[in-house]
Design a protein around this motif. Structure first.
Motif, mmCIF file in Angstrom:
data_model
loop_
_atom_site.group_PDB
_atom_site.id
_atom_site.type_symbol
_atom_site.label_atom_id
_atom_site.label_comp_id
_atom_site.label_asym_id
_atom_site.label_seq_id
_atom_site.Cartn_x
_atom_site.Cartn_y
_atom_site.Cartn_z
ATOM 1 N N VAL A 1 0.761 -1.047 -0.159
ATOM 2 C CA VAL A 1 0.025 -0.102 0.035
ATOM 3 C C VAL A 1 0.948 1.079 0.091
ATOM 4 N N ALA A 2 0.606 2.377 -0.730
ATOM 5 C CA ALA A 2 1.016 3.429 -0.829
ATOM 6 C C ALA A 2 0.037 4.629 -0.482
ATOM 7 N N VAL A 3 0.290 5.393 0.380
ATOM 8 C CA VAL A 3 -0.381 6.747 0.732
ATOM 9 C C VAL A 3 0.273 8.187 0.599
ATOM 10 N N LEU A 4 -0.232 8.810 -0.181
ATOM 11 C CA LEU A 4 0.182 10.221 -0.254
ATOM 12 C C LEU A 4 -0.781 10.962 0.200
ATOM 13 N N GLN A 5 -0.490 11.787 1.193
ATOM 14 C CA GLN A 5 -1.451 12.983 2.098
ATOM 15 C C GLN A 5 -0.651 14.365 2.200
ATOM 16 N N GLN A 6 -1.638 15.289 2.260
ATOM 17 C CA GLN A 6 -1.258 16.752 2.731
ATOM 18 C C GLN A 6 -0.997 16.222 4.365
ATOM 19 N N ASP A 7 -0.531 17.475 4.948
ATOM 20 C CA ASP A 7 -0.200 17.473 6.254
ATOM 21 C C ASP A 7 -1.454 18.112 7.142
ATOM 22 N N TRP A 8 -2.611 17.499 6.775
ATOM 23 C CA TRP A 8 -3.799 18.116 7.350
ATOM 24 C C TRP A 8 -3.827 17.317 8.592
ATOM 25 N N GLY A 9 -3.372 16.201 8.801
ATOM 26 C CA GLY A 9 -3.320 15.568 10.299
ATOM 27 C C GLY A 9 -2.773 16.415 11.274
ATOM 28 N N ALA A 10 -1.818 17.164 10.984
ATOM 29 C CA ALA A 10 -1.141 17.955 12.082
ATOM 30 C C ALA A 10 -2.063 19.057 12.905
ATOM 31 N N ALA A 11 -2.873 19.768 11.700
ATOM 32 C CA ALA A 11 -3.928 20.611 11.953
ATOM 33 C C ALA A 11 -5.027 19.882 12.766
ATOM 34 N N LEU A 12 -5.216 18.704 12.521
ATOM 35 C CA LEU A 12 -6.608 18.074 13.120
ATOM 36 C C LEU A 12 -6.139 17.318 14.191
ATOM 37 N N GLY A 13 -4.898 17.340 14.602
ATOM 38 C CA GLY A 13 -4.338 16.632 15.845
ATOM 39 C C GLY A 13 -4.230 15.077 15.673
ATOM 40 N N PHE A 14 -3.998 14.404 14.531
ATOM 41 C CA PHE A 14 -3.787 12.972 14.383
ATOM 42 C C PHE A 14 -2.485 12.500 13.620
ATOM 43 N N ASP A 15 -2.227 11.486 13.705
ATOM 44 C CA ASP A 15 -1.186 10.977 13.101
ATOM 45 C C ASP A 15 -1.706 10.103 11.888
ATOM 46 N N ALA A 16 -1.638 10.518 10.677
ATOM 47 C CA ALA A 16 -2.402 9.654 9.514
ATOM 48 C C ALA A 16 -1.432 8.553 9.123
ATOM 49 N N GLU A 17 -0.397 8.485 9.388
ATOM 50 C CA GLU A 17 0.595 7.431 9.186
ATOM 51 C C GLU A 17 0.179 6.262 10.037
ATOM 52 N N ALA A 18 0.160 6.587 11.204
ATOM 53 C CA ALA A 18 -0.161 5.535 12.208
ATOM 54 C C ALA A 18 -1.486 4.931 12.026
ATOM 55 N N LEU A 19 -2.689 5.785 11.600
ATOM 56 C CA LEU A 19 -3.829 5.134 11.328
ATOM 57 C C LEU A 19 -3.832 4.439 10.043
ATOM 58 N N TRP A 20 -3.125 4.945 8.960
ATOM 59 C CA TRP A 20 -2.913 3.967 7.777
ATOM 60 C C TRP A 20 -2.209 2.421 8.191
ATOM 61 N N GLN A 21 -1.181 2.674 9.081
ATOM 62 C CA GLN A 21 -0.330 1.377 9.335
ATOM 63 C C GLN A 21 -1.247 0.342 10.110
ATOM 64 N N ALA A 22 -2.092 0.899 11.004
ATOM 65 C CA ALA A 22 -3.084 -0.145 11.607
ATOM 66 C C ALA A 22 -3.722 -1.078 10.597
ATOM 67 N N TRP A 23 -4.084 -0.479 9.292
ATOM 68 C CA TRP A 23 -4.953 -1.216 8.410
ATOM 69 C C TRP A 23 -3.883 -1.867 7.408
ATOM 70 N N ALA A 24 -2.508 -1.321 7.158
ATOM 71 C CA ALA A 24 -1.664 -1.734 6.130
ATOM 72 C C ALA A 24 -0.291 -2.076 6.296
ATOM 73 N N PRO A 25 -0.259 -3.266 6.925
ATOM 74 C CA PRO A 25 1.366 -3.351 7.435
ATOM 75 C C PRO A 25 2.260 -3.287 6.372
ATOM 76 N N ASP A 26 1.985 -3.260 4.967
ATOM 77 C CA ASP A 26 3.260 -3.280 4.091
ATOM 78 C C ASP A 26 2.912 -2.003 3.664
ATOM 79 N N LEU A 27 3.262 -0.816 4.245
ATOM 80 C CA LEU A 27 2.884 0.694 3.970
ATOM 81 C C LEU A 27 4.043 1.449 3.546
#
Length: 298
Positions: free
Chosen positions: A241-267
């Motif tokens: 899995v590959a994910v590209l994201q803006q850094d809006w996680g910082a503004a909303l107070g969450f770690d986008a990579e960690a959230l995706w990692q929970a679903w996608a071990p090969d990330l």
């Protein structure tokens, strides 16, 4: 169904039956291993025009309009929410690929299309070799991340989650203002969506208000239930899995990579500096990410 105008140069257009009384508009180009590209909101398959042309040099590239969008059919929303459930839309995508002779394929999605891709990866792991998601969180995590005044950025999510009637009437009263708001707000390079493409997007959205609302309404109901069931069962994405994201996680107070990692071990997760419409603003970078993903063993 009329062919979408404008079109991706060099691509052939097909009208493919994917379910009872549901036909999708699909652009196909190139030869080689198949890659399916799913568009986001408020766009159509045309958002992939640059990336698709590049990938078509050595891949069969398949770009459908999702059900309810563009020149694809727009069935009436069922009371149980299944018509525009991401599970239903993911099944459409698998049906498109199979109709074109592909039982296994790579899948990339942006925004709404990424949610469909995510569901396809969970529901059809034997069909999806690689999966990419652009600028979105899985539905369950998205609702958990939205809170307080920072959730105002997602006002449209709450508006379209309301029962049938009011959101459709409100949006239909000024569709160009509503959909154009997101085209203006979410991009950082106005030239990335030239006037003919913007017009095509607005024309398509204006003709699809009920189905677009139904798509979003499903993400506040049945899609959440499906994600929750998979989380409780421990189901995860088994493909690279590959994910590209803006850094809006910082503004909303969450770690986008960690959230995706929970679903996608090969990330592979990357934060980017361009706008939401990244396949149009930075097609070279997006194509490079997809090629790198496709090179990983599945």
């Amino acid at each position: 169904m009329p062919q979408q105008t404008p079109a991706i140069p060099g691509f052939a257009y097909h009208h493919l039956l994917v379910a009872k009384d549901v036909v999708l508009n699909v652009a196909v180009g190139g030869t080689g291993t198949p890659v399916v590209l799913l568009h986001g909101f408020p766009q159509t398959h045309l958002m992939w025009r640059h990336v698709a042309a590049d990938l078509a040099a050595d891949h069969t590239v398949i770009c459908p309009d999702l059900r309810g969008y563009g020149a694809s059919d727009k069935p009436a929303e069922a009371d149980d929410g299944t018509t525009y459930a991401k599970r239903t839309m993911a099944a459409d995508v698998v049906a498109v690929a199979r109709a074109l002779g592909h039982d296994r394929f790579a899948l990339a999605g942006h925004d709404r299309g990424a949610l469909v891709a995510f569901r396809a990866g969970l529901d059809h792991p034997d069909a999806i070799t690689h999966l990419a998601a652009l600028d979105v969180l899985p539905t369950l995590d998205m609702w958990d991340a939205m809170h307080g005044t920072t959730a105002a950025v997602g006002f449209h999510l709450y508006l379209m989650a309301q029962p049938p009637g009011l959101p459709e009437r409100m949006i239909a009263a000024a569709p160009d203002a509503f959909f154009g708001h997101f085209l203006d707000l979410w991009g950082t390079d106005p030239a990335a969506i030239p006037a003919p493409i913007r017009t095509a997007y607005l024309d398509a959205c204006r003709a699809a208000v009920p189905s677009i609302v139904a798509d979003y309404r499903a993400s506040a109901g049945i899609d959440v239930a499906h994600d929750q069931a998979d989380r409780e069962a421990g189901n995860r994405l088994r493909m690279p899995v590959a994910v590209l994201q803006q850094d809006w996680g910082a503004a909303l107070g969450f770690d986008a990579e960690a959230l995706w990692q929970a679903w996608a071990p090969d990330l592979h997760h990357a934060t980017v500096g361009y706008g939401h419409f990244m396949a149009e603003e930075a097609p070279t970078d997006v194509t490079k990410t997809l090629r790198t993903l496709l090179a990983r063993p599945s």
